[in-house]
Design an enzyme around this catalytic site. Structure first.
Site, PDB file in Angstrom:
ATOM      1  N   ARG A  55     -21.740 -22.446 -50.343  1.00 50.80           N
ATOM      2  CA  ARG A  55     -22.953 -21.891 -49.765  1.00 50.80           C
ATOM      3  C   ARG A  55     -22.937 -20.355 -49.793  1.00 50.80           C
ATOM      4  O   ARG A  55     -23.970 -19.717 -49.810  1.00 50.80           O
ATOM      5  CB  ARG A  55     -23.135 -22.392 -48.324  1.00 50.80           C
ATOM      6  CG  ARG A  55     -24.580 -22.239 -47.801  1.00 50.80           C
ATOM      7  CD  ARG A  55     -24.767 -22.860 -46.425  1.00 50.80           C
ATOM      8  NE  ARG A  55     -24.027 -22.156 -45.412  1.00 50.80           N
ATOM      9  CZ  ARG A  55     -23.140 -22.704 -44.581  1.00 50.80           C
ATOM     10  NH1 ARG A  55     -22.890 -24.001 -44.614  1.00 50.80           N
ATOM     11  NH2 ARG A  55     -22.499 -21.974 -43.705  1.00 50.80           N
ATOM     12  N   TYR A 109     -50.126 -16.390 -55.861  1.00 52.61           N
ATOM     13  CA  TYR A 109     -49.783 -17.799 -56.095  1.00 52.61           C
ATOM     14  C   TYR A 109     -50.125 -18.655 -54.857  1.00 52.61           C
ATOM     15  O   TYR A 109     -49.810 -18.261 -53.723  1.00 52.61           O
ATOM     16  CB  TYR A 109     -48.288 -17.854 -56.404  1.00 52.61           C
ATOM     17  CG  TYR A 109     -47.756 -19.206 -56.777  1.00 52.61           C
ATOM     18  CD1 TYR A 109     -48.147 -19.833 -57.957  1.00 52.61           C
ATOM     19  CD2 TYR A 109     -46.837 -19.849 -55.963  1.00 52.61           C
ATOM     20  CE1 TYR A 109     -47.641 -21.071 -58.293  1.00 52.61           C
ATOM     21  CE2 TYR A 109     -46.320 -21.086 -56.302  1.00 52.61           C
ATOM     22  CZ  TYR A 109     -46.727 -21.693 -57.471  1.00 52.61           C
ATOM     23  OH  TYR A 109     -46.221 -22.912 -57.804  1.00 52.61           O
ATOM     24  N   ASP A 182     -43.253 -10.119 -56.876  1.00 51.81           N
ATOM     25  CA  ASP A 182     -43.040 -11.364 -57.624  1.00 51.81           C
ATOM     26  C   ASP A 182     -43.300 -11.038 -59.094  1.00 51.81           C
ATOM     27  O   ASP A 182     -44.436 -10.793 -59.496  1.00 51.81           O
ATOM     28  CB  ASP A 182     -44.001 -12.440 -57.096  1.00 51.81           C
ATOM     29  CG  ASP A 182     -43.803 -13.788 -57.776  1.00 51.81           C
ATOM     30  OD1 ASP A 182     -43.357 -13.811 -58.936  1.00 51.81           O
ATOM     31  OD2 ASP A 182     -44.132 -14.812 -57.147  1.00 51.81           O
ATOM     32  N   LYS A 207     -39.852 -20.651 -64.616  1.00 51.22           N
ATOM     33  CA  LYS A 207     -40.829 -20.248 -65.618  1.00 51.22           C
ATOM     34  C   LYS A 207     -40.130 -19.558 -66.801  1.00 51.22           C
ATOM     35  O   LYS A 207     -39.291 -20.161 -67.411  1.00 51.22           O
ATOM     36  CB  LYS A 207     -41.894 -19.377 -64.957  1.00 51.22           C
ATOM     37  CG  LYS A 207     -42.370 -19.904 -63.571  1.00 51.22           C
ATOM     38  CD  LYS A 207     -43.174 -21.187 -63.640  1.00 51.22           C
ATOM     39  CE  LYS A 207     -43.423 -21.839 -62.293  1.00 51.22           C
ATOM     40  NZ  LYS A 207     -44.040 -20.982 -61.288  1.00 51.22           N
TER      41      LYS A 207
END
Ligand SMILES: *Cc1c(COP(=O)(O)O)cnc(C)c1O
Length: 392
Positions: A55, A109, A182, A207
């Site tokens: 983690r 988005y 972004d 993407k």
């Protein structure tokens, strides 16, 4: 040793080999050991570099993070399980010691709108929407609301407006707000927002960076100021990418600049062809001379690199005609997502902008006859041929 013991221990935990693999392997170990407990103590305390628990970090993720941080010219990066997980952690990091008011680009988005409203709103986040292509409106909103951060996209979805990242960074500096960008649509080949004054850059690696449509992921690339906080929050909250996904994403990203060059070239040619087609009412593409942000495109994007996305309107089409058009496409893949090697078409009216209220859609300029295309890396002749037969 008996067979039950051998099954558990034999073969594992050999000392590090002297041979160095040419590519980083998938390290699935949940935890790591050190030669001595004193070493482990220093690793846990952060005084010694090393691995303790997945983690916190692991060698596969660390390799991917170094790769993407280098391409974005960042101080460091953190790979997350999805683009949305990355956005949430970036916002929490930026606003930890700042006012919990977020200024956000109106054209953003869809899931990001839900994240700030439905998930972070109930925890005290106030979001103020602003047209970030209007710098005076951003300046006024900063004076009025004193936000802790501004969140923008380099190239917006689906109408492909381009942000003046440099100008927005200057406004943020004056008002002591963090700038989060972004950069999923533009990618670090077209723009590196940290070089223009942003504090954190977020990608959906699902993407263009991975590019093969086979792995979900996100990443935050940070400046030095926010990196320790980012790591500290992530160690506890644990939104991290798994090592299999990190391996695939790193493999995909090795060819990302080559793919992106082809995406850009094909998109430019597709946009030009669509503009000439009599069934097409309007084409939205940052490379067009009449693009509303032409001056920003010329200042911030490299020559002839306008991204791989093209949106267009079919003259007079209602939902039924758009459905019929999409159903006639043979090679182009009609699916959500973007940035894959294959060309994709999407109908924002029923997908990405389905839940956006009609008035908000009208304000954004998203109409019923709009189609969004993510241009792939296929032969441009084959791409155009498919659109030609489907538009006929
Ligand atoms: C897809 C996307 C996201 C969300 O990423 P996931 O990997 O799907 O969680 C965020 N921002 C933009 C611009 C996107 O295209």
């Amino acid at each position: 040793m008996k067979i039950h013991t051998k099954a558990v221990h034999a073969g594992d935990r050999k000392p590090a080999p002297v041979e160095i693999p040419v590519s980083t392997p998938i390290h699935t170990a949940a935890s790591f050991i050190t030669p001595t407990t004193a070493d482990q103590d220093r690793v846990f305390g952060g005084e010694q570099k090393g691995f303790a628990y997945q983690r916190y970090t692991n060698p596969t993720n660390e390799a991917l993070e170094a790769q993407i941080a280098a391409m974005e010219n960042g101080h460091g990066a953190l790979a997350c399980a999805s683009g949305m997980a990355a956005l949430q952690l970036a916002l929490q990091t930026a606003l930890l010691e700042r006012p919990r008011t977020l200024l956000a680009a109106r054209d953003i988005y869809g899931a990001t709108i839900k994240l700030v409203h439905d998930i972070m709103g109930p925890w005290g986040l106030q979001t103020v929407w602003v047209d970030t292509n209007d710098l005076q409106a951003v300046e006024r909103a900063c004076q009025e609301h004193q936000p802790g951060a501004l969140l923008i996209e380099t190239i917006s979805n689906p109408l492909l407006r381009v942000s003046a990242t440099d100008g927005l960074a200057a406004i943020c500096r004056r008002h002591k707000a963090a700038l989060l960008v972004d950069n999923t649509f533009a990618t670090p080949l077209l723009e590196r927002p940290l070089e223009l004054g942003a504090n954190m850059v977020i990608h959906s690696t699902t993407k263009y960076l991975n590019g093969h449509g086979d792995v979900l992921g996100g990443i935050i690339i940070s400046d030095e100021q926010h990196f320790e906080t980012l790591r500290r929050l992530s160690r506890v909250a644990g939104p991290v990418m798994g090592p299999f996904e990190a391996y695939l994403t790193m493999r995909g990203a090795k060819t990302f600049p080559l793919r992106m060059e082809r995406h850009c070239e094909n998109a430019t040619r597709l946009a030009a062809w669509l503009s000439e087609h009599e069934a097409v009412e309007q084409v939205f593409f940052p490379g067009r001379h009449d693009h509303p942000d032409r001056e920003i495109v010329e200042r911030l994007l490299p020559e002839r690199m306008y991204g791989g996305m093209v949106s267009f309107e079919i003259r007079g089409a209602r939902k039924a005609q758009i459905f019929a058009f999409l159903d006639r496409l043979r090679m182009v893949v009609c699916a959500t997502s973007l940035g894959d090697v294959h060309t994709m078409a999407l109908y924002p009216w029923i997908s990405s902008h389905r839940d956006v209220p009609p008035a908000h859609k009208a304000e954004m300029g998203v109409r019923e006859n709009l189609v969004r295309v993510s241009t792939g890396i296929e032969d441009i002749g084959d791409i155009i041929a498919d659109f030609a037969q489907a538009l006929a």
